[in-house]
Design an enzyme around this catalytic site. Structure first.
Site, PDB file in Angstrom:
ATOM      1  N   ASP A   1       0.873  -1.142   0.000  1.00  0.00           N
ATOM      2  CA  ASP A   1       0.000   0.000   0.000  1.00  0.00           C
ATOM      3  C   ASP A   1       0.933   1.219   0.000  1.00  0.00           C
ATOM      4  OD1 ASP A   1      -2.433   1.280   0.230  1.00  0.00           O
ATOM      5  OD2 ASP A   1      -2.210   1.498   2.396  1.00  0.00           O
TER       6      ASP A   1
ATOM      7  N   ASP B   1      -1.296  -1.039   6.370  1.00  0.00           N
ATOM      8  CA  ASP B   1      -1.271  -0.575   7.760  1.00  0.00           C
ATOM      9  C   ASP B   1      -2.348  -1.231   8.623  1.00  0.00           C
ATOM     10  OD1 ASP B   1      -3.525   0.707   6.890  1.00  0.00           O
ATOM     11  OD2 ASP B   1      -2.599   2.687   6.791  1.00  0.00           O
TER      12      ASP B   1
ATOM     13  N   ASP C   1      -7.135  -1.776   5.250  1.00  0.00           N
ATOM     14  CA  ASP C   1      -6.666  -2.730   4.252  1.00  0.00           C
ATOM     15  C   ASP C   1      -7.090  -4.150   4.547  1.00  0.00           C
ATOM     16  OD1 ASP C   1      -5.311  -0.693   2.985  1.00  0.00           O
ATOM     17  OD2 ASP C   1      -3.527  -0.979   4.211  1.00  0.00           O
TER      18      ASP C   1
HETATM   19  N1  LIG Z   1     -10.880  13.831   1.656  1.00  0.00           N
HETATM   20  C1  LIG Z   1     -10.256  13.984   0.482  1.00  0.00           C
HETATM   21  N2  LIG Z   1      -9.783  15.185   0.120  1.00  0.00           N
HETATM   22  C2  LIG Z   1      -9.138  15.352  -1.033  1.00  0.00           C
HETATM   23  N3  LIG Z   1      -8.936  14.383  -1.916  1.00  0.00           N
HETATM   24  C3  LIG Z   1      -9.388  13.181  -1.632  1.00  0.00           C
HETATM   25  C4  LIG Z   1     -10.069  12.895  -0.425  1.00  0.00           C
HETATM   26  N4  LIG Z   1     -10.385  11.586  -0.412  1.00  0.00           N
HETATM   27  C5  LIG Z   1      -9.908  11.079  -1.559  1.00  0.00           C
HETATM   28  N5  LIG Z   1      -9.319  12.010  -2.310  1.00  0.00           N
HETATM   29  C6  LIG Z   1      -8.706  11.853  -3.621  1.00  0.00           C
HETATM   30  O1  LIG Z   1      -8.850  10.525  -4.054  1.00  0.00           O
HETATM   31  C7  LIG Z   1      -7.584   9.913  -4.243  1.00  0.00           C
HETATM   32  C8  LIG Z   1      -7.667   8.481  -3.818  1.00  0.00           C
HETATM   33  O2  LIG Z   1      -7.888   8.394  -2.439  1.00  0.00           O
HETATM   34  P1  LIG Z   1      -7.632   7.063  -1.653  1.00  0.00           P
HETATM   35  O3  LIG Z   1      -8.027   7.324  -0.247  1.00  0.00           O
HETATM   36  O4  LIG Z   1      -8.261   5.954  -2.374  1.00  0.00           O
HETATM   37  O5  LIG Z   1      -6.075   6.829  -1.773  1.00  0.00           O
HETATM   38  P2  LIG Z   1      -4.798   7.592  -1.221  1.00  0.00           P
HETATM   39  O6  LIG Z   1      -5.000   7.961   0.202  1.00  0.00           O
HETATM   40  O7  LIG Z   1      -4.395   8.706  -2.104  1.00  0.00           O
HETATM   41  O8  LIG Z   1      -3.626   6.555  -1.400  1.00  0.00           O
HETATM   42  P3  LIG Z   1      -3.497   5.044  -0.881  1.00  0.00           P
HETATM   43  O9  LIG Z   1      -4.362   4.223  -1.733  1.00  0.00           O
HETATM   44  O10 LIG Z   1      -2.059   4.721  -1.106  1.00  0.00           O
HETATM   45  O11 LIG Z   1      -3.848   5.022   0.570  1.00  0.00           O
HETATM   46  C9  LIG Z   1      -6.619  10.746  -3.427  1.00  0.00           C
HETATM   47  O12 LIG Z   1      -5.309  10.664  -3.932  1.00  0.00           O
HETATM   48  C10 LIG Z   1      -7.213  12.117  -3.569  1.00  0.00           C
HETATM   49  O13 LIG Z   1      -6.790  12.685  -4.786  1.00  0.00           O
END
Ligand SMILES: Nc1ncnc2c1ncn2[C@@H]1O[C@H](COP(=O)(O)OP(=O)(O)OP(=O)(O)O)[C@@H](O)[C@H]1O
Ligand SMILES: [Cu+]
Length: 644
Positions: free
Chosen positions: A332, A526, A530
């Site tokens: 991840d 983490d 997941d």
């Molecule tokens: N609360 C939020 N504010 C701003 N952007 C968001 C928010 N939630 C999601 N996003 C957008 O959606 C994308 C995907 O979010 P997601 O939570 O799936 O993954 P991540 O946290 O970027 O990465 P990972 O999958 O490695 O944990 C983010 O990169 C962001 O661009």
């Protein structure tokens, strides 16, 4: 009377000393006066104390029409013993020493296993003894010393320099450096201040701290680690099924071979009944598969304890077996490869307006990116506004009504029909190629700005990934983030492949996809959101935060929030499993080579095996299996500086 195997072994061994002397004196034609009576009495006691349990177990198996290892011990010892009594009273040569020494040697293997078990549980008990005995707790306006068991959740506890931290908690006052090596395996002391979590049984080195107890008794991290290791040590590994199967066919086969040996020698090769019987007894003794039964559990016991000392908790033998055979490691991104504490680095557009709108929305979100944006707004002292109708679109972003307008913050996926200028597109691409996550901030159909957020890789990620690649493993990063950002980070730490832009719910599916391509996949995450991916992977590796371990989620739990633990986990699993295979090989080779010799196939070459010698060889094979398992404590594991 219930004697331990170790005690029984020593009693029997001491009783057998006269027979041992006679065996040594035999070639010099010296006969101990009254030897037959001495041998009869001592052997009878040995049979009663040490052989009887094997006879009972064999009898119980026989009543269920089963035969096990104890059947072989019972048949061989009782044949030698009862024949010798018969021989004594009919004036023939006696073979009491065969019955006695075979029993003693079988016991030696069992005693060694018992000793190992004792040592292992002692080591765990020692770990629990690391706990402080008492604690200085705030009660009725002063700090008073109370016994550890009386500490309750919520108590304020004072710890002075050099003292042990009694339970788990969070620092409310003071700062110090703390030696956590007993729990995490990390030898460097860790600096802690107000708000940081502390773990019970670790040692406070230089400052006085006050902390609030959050976990006591059975809930503390140390208790949980001890519990987990205990369960792992007595767990089953799938490879043991092979052992069980072998034993199941083996025992009846050996009995048949022994009977054939007797018949062939006696009826066709002109041996006396006694000679033929001794050949048959030797066959039974050498074939006894007790070393086979020791091969897996002893290695598991040592391997799981060793890994726990390095901060790697392997749940059971099955996980260990799977982990030894992994070819792909999927990570991840956020919080696993990266630190997981993103910070805002750039704002494109009218700074205050963009930040106000974004932070006003993000204040309602739990996402790590949200914390970064809200923190930045506080830093820049921009005012936050009231919003309504907030909703999060998972893996995409968030939406709400801001001053009667539709406002949104998120990735490309949340934009829908909003217009983006060429300039914004170029800006976003540039920031993304610098490994920064870009979120768009919009009102109705216009993008009013961009916020770039960076989450730097952990210092150890690059090294850990290089180590994995050195072992021939394929490394893949899985993330919901944009492709360009993902590629930039992957490049920085040396990851082979990225799977980007996927929704959180799709992570498990991506892992299934890899598995359907024939890969054996470990997933490192983490453990918080997941769980499906962790359980879909062949091996789920959950990262702890150093003060909290997500015990339920992964087959392997890393106490430290550090990718080096992945390398260690895979190394120790492989080493332990290879040791099991080596043990099985040694356990079987003795029997395979020994049986034809014991059956008298090589008499022509002067090569024979008396029942006592067969017993010695059998004991030796148990001893070599146990020692080989113990050697796992000395095996080299990357990054383990501590001597076992
Ligand atoms: N609360 C939020 N504010 C701003 N952007 C968001 C928010 N939630 C999601 N996003 C957008 O959606 C994308 C995907 O979010 P997601 O939570 O799936 O993954 P991540 O946290 O970027 O990465 P990972 O999958 O490695 O944990 C983010 O990169 C962001 O661009
Ligand atoms: Cu045996």
């Amino acid at each position: 009377m219930k004697l331990s195997n170790i005690k029984r072994f020593w009693i029997s061994f001491i009783l057998a000393i006269p027979m041992l002397i006679q065996m040594v004196a035999m070639p010099f034609h010296w006969m101990m006066p009254g030897y037959n009576w001495i041998a009869l009495i001592t052997t009878t006691i040995i049979m009663a104390i040490s052989a009887a349990p094997y006879w009972e177990s064999a009898w119980a198996a026989f009543q269920k029409h089963n035969a096990n290892m104890n059947t072989l011990v019972a048949v061989s010892t009782s044949v030698a013993y009862f024949y010798s009594i018969f021989a004594m009273f009919t004036g023939r040569e006696v073979y009491f020493e065969s019955a006695a020494f075979v029993t003693i040697f079988v016991l030696l293997g069992d005693a060694m296993e018992e000793k190992m078990h004792d040592n292992a549980s002692n080591a765990l008990a020692k770990l629990m003894n690391l706990q402080a005995k008492d604690a200085e707790v705030w009660r009725n306006g002063e700090y008073i010393k109370i016994p550890l068991v009386e500490v309750e959740v919520g108590d304020l506890i004072r710890v002075k320099p050099g003292e042990k931290i009694p339970v788990d908690g969070v620092i409310t006052d003071g700062s110090s450096t703390i030696d956590e090596s007993m729990v995490t395996g990390e030898s460097m002391p860790v600096a802690k201040k107000k708000g940081d979590a502390v773990v019970g049984s670790t040692i406070n080195s230089n400052g006085t701290i006050i902390f609030k107890a959050t976990k006591v008794g059975k809930d503390t991290m140390l208790s949980q680690i001890v519990d987990l290791v205990k369960k792992a040590q007595t767990s089953h590994a799938p490879i043991q099924n092979i052992t069980d199967k072998i034993s199941n066919i083996f025992v009846p086969a050996v009995l048949i071979i022994a009977i054939l040996t007797f018949i062939i020698w006696f009826a066709f090769l002109g041996a006396t009944a006694v000679e033929a019987m001794l050949f048959a007894v030797s066959v039974i003794v050498i074939a006894c598969p007790c070393a086979l039964g020791l091969a897996t559990p002893t290695a598991l016991m040592v391997g799981t304890a060793r890994s726990a000392r390095m901060g790697v908790l392997i749940k059971n033998g099955e996980v260990l077996e799977e982990a030894s055979d992994i070819d792909t490691v999927v990570f991840d991104k956020t919080g696993t490869i990266t630190i997981g504490k993103p910070v805002v680095t750039d704002i494109v557009g009218k700074q205050d307006e963009v930040l106000t709108i974004a932070a006003s929305l993000e204040e309602n979100s739990e996402h790590p990116l949200a914390a970064a944006i809200v923190n930045k707004a506080k830093e820049a002292k921009v005012p936050l506004e009231q919003i309504t109708q907030f909703h999060a679109v998972e893996g995409k972003g968030i939406r709400a009504i801001y001053q009667k307008q539709n406002a949104f913050v998120g990735s490309e996926k949340i934009l829908k029909d909003a217009k983006i200028s060429q300039e914004i597109i170029e800006q976003a691409a540039k920031l993304q190629s610098q490994a920064k996550t870009v979120v768009y901030v919009g009102l109705d159909t216009t993008i009013i700005g961009l916020i770039a957020i960076q989450d730097t890789p952990k210092p150890s990620s690059k090294e850990a990934i290089a180590e994995l690649k050195k072992r021939g493993l394929k490394t893949i990063m899985l993330t919901g983030d944009n492709e360009k950002v993902a590629a930039a980070i992957a490049n920085e730490v040396g990851i082979d492949q990225v799977i980007a832009g996927i929704l959180p719910t799709e992570k498990a599916r991506e892992i299934k996809q890899l598995q359907s391509e024939g890969r054996k996949v470990a997933f490192v995450g983490d453990g918080i959101n997941d769980a499906p991916a962790l359980s879909t992977a062949d091996v789920g590796i959950a990262m702890g935060s150093g003060t909290d371990i997500a015990i339920d989620s992964g087959g392997i739990v890393l106490v430290q929030n550090d990718l080096c633990g992945v390398v260690r986990a895979l190394d120790i699993s492989k080493k332990t499993f290879n040791r099991i295979k080596l043990n099985l090989f040694w356990a079987l080779i003795y029997n395979t080579i020994g049986i034809p010799i014991a059956a008298g196939l090589f008499v022509g070459l002067g090569l024979t095996l008396s029942p006592e010698l067969a017993g010695l060889a059998m004991a030796f094979s148990s001893v070599s299996v146990v020692s080989s398992s113990l050697l796992l404590n000395k095996a080299k594991i990357a990054g383990d500086s501590k001597k076992a």
